[in-house]
Design a protein around this motif. Structure first.
Motif, PDB file in Angstrom:
ATOM      1  N   GLU A 119     -14.030   2.369 -64.190  1.00 57.57           N
ATOM      2  CA  GLU A 119     -14.271   0.964 -64.096  1.00 57.57           C
ATOM      3  C   GLU A 119     -15.826   1.018 -64.947  1.00 57.57           C
ATOM      4  O   GLU A 119     -16.413   0.113 -65.354  1.00 57.57           O
ATOM      5  N   TRP A 120     -16.228   2.198 -65.525  1.00 55.34           N
ATOM      6  CA  TRP A 120     -17.767   2.455 -66.024  1.00 55.34           C
ATOM      7  C   TRP A 120     -17.519   2.014 -67.638  1.00 55.34           C
ATOM      8  O   TRP A 120     -18.641   1.540 -68.358  1.00 55.34           O
ATOM      9  N   PHE A 121     -16.627   2.660 -68.229  1.00 57.50           N
ATOM     10  CA  PHE A 121     -16.536   2.634 -69.472  1.00 57.50           C
ATOM     11  C   PHE A 121     -15.384   2.069 -70.411  1.00 57.50           C
ATOM     12  O   PHE A 121     -14.244   2.290 -69.708  1.00 57.50           O
ATOM     13  N   ASP A 122     -15.544   1.312 -71.296  1.00 65.13           N
ATOM     14  CA  ASP A 122     -14.071   0.607 -72.099  1.00 65.13           C
ATOM     15  C   ASP A 122     -13.500   1.942 -72.960  1.00 65.13           C
ATOM     16  O   ASP A 122     -12.405   1.946 -73.071  1.00 65.13           O
ATOM     17  N   ASP A 123     -14.411   2.707 -73.287  1.00 66.89           N
ATOM     18  CA  ASP A 123     -13.991   3.929 -74.004  1.00 66.89           C
ATOM     19  C   ASP A 123     -14.584   5.069 -73.627  1.00 66.89           C
ATOM     20  O   ASP A 123     -16.023   5.200 -73.670  1.00 66.89           O
ATOM     21  N   PHE A 124     -14.021   6.291 -73.330  1.00 71.85           N
ATOM     22  CA  PHE A 124     -14.661   7.369 -73.034  1.00 71.85           C
ATOM     23  C   PHE A 124     -14.094   8.494 -73.806  1.00 71.85           C
ATOM     24  O   PHE A 124     -13.026   9.003 -73.975  1.00 71.85           O
ATOM     25  N   GLN A 125     -14.997   9.235 -74.567  1.00 73.32           N
ATOM     26  CA  GLN A 125     -14.913  10.303 -75.322  1.00 73.32           C
ATOM     27  C   GLN A 125     -15.865  11.574 -74.810  1.00 73.32           C
ATOM     28  O   GLN A 125     -16.347  12.154 -75.856  1.00 73.32           O
ATOM     29  N   GLY A 126     -15.734  11.854 -73.655  1.00 75.66           N
ATOM     30  CA  GLY A 126     -16.578  12.776 -73.104  1.00 75.66           C
ATOM     31  C   GLY A 126     -16.028  14.252 -72.936  1.00 75.66           C
ATOM     32  O   GLY A 126     -14.797  14.313 -73.305  1.00 75.66           O
ATOM     33  N   PHE A 127     -16.830  15.077 -73.053  1.00 74.92           N
ATOM     34  CA  PHE A 127     -16.502  16.510 -73.038  1.00 74.92           C
ATOM     35  C   PHE A 127     -17.248  17.128 -71.798  1.00 74.92           C
ATOM     36  O   PHE A 127     -18.121  16.741 -71.737  1.00 74.92           O
ATOM     37  N   TRP A 128     -16.958  18.454 -71.504  1.00 72.21           N
ATOM     38  CA  TRP A 128     -17.844  19.066 -70.428  1.00 72.21           C
ATOM     39  C   TRP A 128     -18.262  20.325 -71.232  1.00 72.21           C
ATOM     40  O   TRP A 128     -18.316  21.558 -70.473  1.00 72.21           O
ATOM     41  N   GLY A 129     -18.711  20.453 -72.421  1.00 68.05           N
ATOM     42  CA  GLY A 129     -19.336  21.392 -73.297  1.00 68.05           C
ATOM     43  C   GLY A 129     -20.725  21.641 -73.115  1.00 68.05           C
ATOM     44  O   GLY A 129     -21.240  21.195 -71.871  1.00 68.05           O
ATOM     45  N   ALA A 130     -21.540  22.025 -74.107  1.00 72.10           N
ATOM     46  CA  ALA A 130     -22.738  22.562 -73.915  1.00 72.10           C
ATOM     47  C   ALA A 130     -23.596  21.771 -74.873  1.00 72.10           C
ATOM     48  O   ALA A 130     -24.733  22.316 -75.123  1.00 72.10           O
ATOM     49  N   PHE A 131     -23.226  20.485 -75.241  1.00 70.14           N
ATOM     50  CA  PHE A 131     -24.233  19.783 -76.082  1.00 70.14           C
ATOM     51  C   PHE A 131     -24.735  18.479 -75.638  1.00 70.14           C
ATOM     52  O   PHE A 131     -24.173  18.211 -74.555  1.00 70.14           O
ATOM     53  N   GLY A 132     -25.304  17.834 -76.347  1.00 69.58           N
ATOM     54  CA  GLY A 132     -26.065  16.430 -75.657  1.00 69.58           C
ATOM     55  C   GLY A 132     -24.974  15.669 -75.295  1.00 69.58           C
ATOM     56  O   GLY A 132     -23.774  15.365 -75.885  1.00 69.58           O
ATOM     57  N   CYS A 133     -25.559  14.432 -74.846  1.00 75.82           N
ATOM     58  CA  CYS A 133     -24.482  13.259 -74.499  1.00 75.82           C
ATOM     59  C   CYS A 133     -25.136  11.796 -75.029  1.00 75.82           C
ATOM     60  O   CYS A 133     -26.422  12.050 -75.161  1.00 75.82           O
ATOM     61  N   SER A 134     -24.396  10.945 -74.955  1.00 72.11           N
ATOM     62  CA  SER A 134     -24.991   9.703 -75.424  1.00 72.11           C
ATOM     63  C   SER A 134     -24.056   8.547 -74.514  1.00 72.11           C
ATOM     64  O   SER A 134     -22.888   8.697 -74.506  1.00 72.11           O
ATOM     65  N   CYS A 135     -24.859   7.560 -74.111  1.00 68.81           N
ATOM     66  CA  CYS A 135     -23.909   6.407 -73.801  1.00 68.81           C
ATOM     67  C   CYS A 135     -24.324   5.064 -74.468  1.00 68.81           C
ATOM     68  O   CYS A 135     -25.450   4.869 -74.803  1.00 68.81           O
ATOM     69  N   PHE A 136     -23.514   4.218 -74.788  1.00 73.25           N
ATOM     70  CA  PHE A 136     -23.661   3.121 -75.420  1.00 73.25           C
ATOM     71  C   PHE A 136     -22.982   1.739 -74.461  1.00 73.25           C
ATOM     72  O   PHE A 136     -22.128   1.915 -73.944  1.00 73.25           O
ATOM     73  N   ALA A 137     -23.820   0.871 -74.906  1.00 76.37           N
ATOM     74  CA  ALA A 137     -23.519  -0.665 -74.434  1.00 76.37           C
ATOM     75  C   ALA A 137     -23.696  -1.405 -75.610  1.00 76.37           C
ATOM     76  O   ALA A 137     -24.699  -1.566 -76.076  1.00 76.37           O
ATOM     77  N   PHE A 138     -22.737  -2.407 -75.954  1.00 76.12           N
ATOM     78  CA  PHE A 138     -22.780  -3.221 -77.083  1.00 76.12           C
ATOM     79  C   PHE A 138     -22.173  -4.656 -76.433  1.00 76.12           C
ATOM     80  O   PHE A 138     -21.672  -5.020 -75.645  1.00 76.12           O
TER      81      PHE A 138
END
Length: 84
Positions: free
Chosen positions: A65-84
Motif C-alpha cells: 500500500e506504499w507505492f503505485d510503482d516499485f522498481q527497487g532492488f537489493w543491490g549496493a547503490f543509492g535509492c530514490s523515493c518519489f511522490a507526484f
C-alpha cells in the motif's frame, strides 16, 4: 538516527527512531503495524502517485500500500523515493 544504512532507511520511511520501528537487523522487515504510518502510504492516501526506484535495502517485504510503482532492488547503490 544510526550509522547502519538499513536502520536509517527504516527510520526515514516510517518517521520513527530504531527503538520504535525495531528494524535493527538486515533480515528484519518493517513491522506491519507501521504500514499505515509510513510517509509513502500517507502521501498515497492524500492523492499523490508514489513510486520507488533504486536500492530498497530494508528487507524483502515492500508494503504493497506504499507505492503505485516499485522498481527497487537489493543491490549496493543509492535509492530514490518519489511522490507526484
Amino acid at each position: 538516527t544510526t550509522p547502519i544504512c538499513m536502520v536509517s532507511r527504516a527510520s526515514y520511511l516510517t518517521g520513527l527512531h530504531e527503538r520504535s520501528h525495531q528494524v535493527n537487523d538486515f533480515n528484519a522487515p518493517i513491522p506491519e503495524r507501521l504500514n499505515k504510518l509510513g510517509y509513502p502510504y500517507l502521501l498515497r492516501q492524500a492523492g499523490y502517485w508514489t513510486a520507488f526506484a533504486g536500492k530498497w535495502g530494508v528487507d524483502s517485504a515492500v508494503p504493497a500500500e506504499w507505492f503505485d510503482d516499485f522498481q527497487g532492488f537489493w543491490g549496493a547503490f543509492g535509492c530514490s523515493c518519489f511522490a507526484f
